[in-house]
Design a protein around this motif. Structure first.
Motif, PDB file in Angstrom:
ATOM      1  N   VAL A 124       0.838  -1.205   0.000  1.00  0.00           N
ATOM      2  CA  VAL A 124       0.000   0.000   0.000  1.00  0.00           C
ATOM      3  C   VAL A 124       0.869   1.250   0.000  1.00  0.00           C
ATOM      4  N   ILE A 125       1.932   1.238   0.802  1.00  0.00           N
ATOM      5  CA  ILE A 125       2.853   2.379   0.817  1.00  0.00           C
ATOM      6  C   ILE A 125       3.506   2.538  -0.554  1.00  0.00           C
TER       7      ILE A 125
ATOM      8  N   SER B 246       1.169   4.165  -2.887  1.00  0.00           N
ATOM      9  CA  SER B 246       0.982   5.594  -2.646  1.00  0.00           C
ATOM     10  C   SER B 246       2.175   6.409  -3.131  1.00  0.00           C
TER      11      SER B 246
ATOM     12  N   PRO C 221       2.269   7.090  -8.554  1.00  0.00           N
ATOM     13  CA  PRO C 221       0.898   7.442  -8.929  1.00  0.00           C
ATOM     14  C   PRO C 221       0.251   6.446  -9.902  1.00  0.00           C
TER      15      PRO C 221
END
Length: 75
Positions: free
Chosen positions: A46-47, A50, A53
């Motif tokens: 998830v990091i 983020s 893009p």
């Protein structure tokens, strides 16, 4: 480059969690370490998502591996 490292790290943690689950279940233990490792792998993915893009695609795994290690790259 950071997104590549996070992608590969998250995949490695998720794969490690499968091995840990098998070992802990074979020893008749609750797979707590496997669950924590899997959750850490998902968090790292998830990091990584983020940071970059663009969404991850299955083809990104191989290209990220080539960019990080330099194996198989033409140059």
């Amino acid at each position: 480059m950071a997104a590549d490292l996070l992608l590969l790290g998250g995949i490695a943690l998720c794969a490690l969690s499968v091995v840990l689950a098998v070992v802990q279940l074979a020893r008749t233990q609750a797979p707590r370490a496997a669950i924590l490792t899997f959750m850490a792998g998902i968090l790292v993915l998830v990091i990584g998502a983020s940071v970059d893009p663009d969404p991850f695609h299955p083809d990104d795994v191989a290209s990220a591996f080539h960019r990080v290690t330099g194996i198989g790259s033409a140059g």
